[in-house]
Design an enzyme around this catalytic site. Structure first.
Site, short mmCIF file in Angstrom:
data_model
loop_
_atom_site.label_atom_id
_atom_site.label_comp_id
_atom_site.label_asym_id
_atom_site.label_seq_id
_atom_site.Cartn_x
_atom_site.Cartn_y
_atom_site.Cartn_z
N HIS A 87 -10.22 -5.38 -3.51
CA HIS A 87 -8.91 -5.58 -2.88
C HIS A 87 -9.07 -6.00 -1.43
O HIS A 87 -10.03 -5.63 -0.77
CB HIS A 87 -8.04 -4.32 -2.97
CG HIS A 87 -8.70 -3.06 -2.50
ND1 HIS A 87 -9.60 -2.38 -3.29
CD2 HIS A 87 -8.59 -2.35 -1.35
CE1 HIS A 87 -10.02 -1.30 -2.63
NE2 HIS A 87 -9.44 -1.26 -1.45
N ASN A 130 -12.90 -3.26 2.05
CA ASN A 130 -13.91 -2.21 2.05
C ASN A 130 -14.73 -2.29 0.76
O ASN A 130 -14.19 -2.57 -0.31
CB ASN A 130 -13.24 -0.83 2.14
CG ASN A 130 -12.45 -0.66 3.44
OD1 ASN A 130 -12.91 -1.08 4.49
ND2 ASN A 130 -11.28 -0.06 3.35
N GLN A 182 -14.92 2.65 0.46
CA GLN A 182 -14.02 2.09 -0.55
C GLN A 182 -13.59 3.23 -1.48
O GLN A 182 -14.42 3.85 -2.13
CB GLN A 182 -14.73 1.01 -1.35
CG GLN A 182 -13.86 0.38 -2.44
CD GLN A 182 -14.62 -0.68 -3.24
OE1 GLN A 182 -15.85 -0.76 -3.18
NE2 GLN A 182 -13.89 -1.49 -3.98
N HIS A 211 -7.01 -5.76 2.11
CA HIS A 211 -5.89 -5.21 2.87
C HIS A 211 -5.37 -6.29 3.81
O HIS A 211 -6.17 -6.94 4.50
CB HIS A 211 -6.34 -4.03 3.74
CG HIS A 211 -6.89 -2.85 3.00
ND1 HIS A 211 -6.16 -1.69 2.79
CD2 HIS A 211 -8.10 -2.62 2.44
CE1 HIS A 211 -6.91 -0.81 2.15
NE2 HIS A 211 -8.09 -1.34 1.92
N ASP A 214 0.85 -1.19 0.00
CA ASP A 214 0.00 0.00 0.00
C ASP A 214 0.89 1.25 0.00
O ASP A 214 1.90 1.31 0.69
CB ASP A 214 -0.92 0.00 1.23
CG ASP A 214 -2.06 0.98 1.08
OD1 ASP A 214 -3.22 0.55 0.94
OD2 ASP A 214 -1.80 2.21 1.09
N ILE A 215 0.49 2.24 -0.79
CA ILE A 215 1.30 3.46 -0.93
C ILE A 215 1.26 4.32 0.33
O ILE A 215 2.17 5.14 0.55
CB ILE A 215 0.83 4.27 -2.17
CG1 ILE A 215 1.94 5.14 -2.72
CG2 ILE A 215 -0.44 5.04 -1.89
CD1 ILE A 215 1.65 5.72 -4.08
P1 AMP Z 1 -9.84 1.47 0.06
O1 AMP Z 1 -10.15 2.70 0.85
O2 AMP Z 1 -10.19 0.21 0.78
O3 AMP Z 1 -10.40 1.55 -1.35
O4 AMP Z 1 -8.26 1.41 -0.03
C1 AMP Z 1 -7.52 1.87 -1.13
C2 AMP Z 1 -6.07 1.77 -0.74
O5 AMP Z 1 -5.30 1.93 -1.91
C3 AMP Z 1 -5.60 2.83 0.26
O6 AMP Z 1 -5.08 2.19 1.41
C4 AMP Z 1 -4.52 3.59 -0.52
O7 AMP Z 1 -3.44 3.99 0.29
C5 AMP Z 1 -4.11 2.58 -1.56
N1 AMP Z 1 -3.54 3.11 -2.79
C6 AMP Z 1 -4.03 4.12 -3.55
N2 AMP Z 1 -3.25 4.30 -4.63
C7 AMP Z 1 -2.25 3.39 -4.55
C8 AMP Z 1 -1.13 3.08 -5.36
N3 AMP Z 1 -0.85 3.75 -6.49
N4 AMP Z 1 -0.30 2.08 -4.96
C9 AMP Z 1 -0.55 1.41 -3.82
N5 AMP Z 1 -1.60 1.64 -3.02
C10 AMP Z 1 -2.43 2.64 -3.38
#
Ligand code: AMP
Length: 120
Positions: free
Chosen positions: A104, A91, A98, A106, A34-35
């Site tokens: 996805h 989520n 989400q 986590h 995760d970024i």
């Molecule tokens: P959600 O809120 O469950 O949709 O989580 C989306 C997740 O994606 C968040 O934890 C972000 O930090 C992560 N995210 C968004 N863009 C990227 C990316 N380019 N690379 C890795 N993780 C990302």
């Protein structure tokens, strides 16, 4: 019923349009860091297919995709030696908060995590 937006950021990662820090990759599944990590270990596991939420994936993915996804989650847990425990979160939708509309999971670990449901 399910309308997938192929411009979402995980679709772009899968097409190789933006980089990711891959943890594991298999035939139907990609796991990457995760970024914006919320714990010392924060890995996202996504199916390569175009599924929006967990329920979409569980309803429409093939058995091979579903098995591959679950085995990849297990392989990440084993590879990162998360024997002290971990949390899986997927989520979905507006109330699930989400942000990225590609299914996805986590994987969070590396410290004692807080309560499972936070403030809105
Ligand atoms: P959600 O809120 O469950 O949709 O989580 C989306 C997740 O994606 C968040 O934890 C972000 O930090 C992560 N995210 C968004 N863009 C990227 C990316 N380019 N690379 C890795 N993780 C990302």
């Amino acid at each position: 019923m399910y309308s997938y937006d192929d411009q979402n950021i995980f679709a772009r990662i899968l097409r190789g349009e933006i980089p990711n820090k891959t943890v594991l990759e298999s035939a139907h599944t990609l796991a990457f860091e995760d970024i914006a990590p919320q714990a010392p270990v924060h890995v996202l596991v996504i199916p390569k297919g175009a599924y929006i939420t967990f329920d979409h994936f569980a309803a429409e993915a093939s058995e091979a995709e579903i098995v591959d996804f679950n085995r990849t989650v297990q392989a990440v847990i084993a590879q990162l030696s998360l024997g002290d425990g971990y949390r899986l979160i997927s989520n979905a939708g507006q109330d699930g908060v989400q942000d990225v509309p590609h299914m996805h999971m986590h994987i969070l670990a590396g410290r004692r995590l807080g309560r499972i449901v936070g403030e809105a």
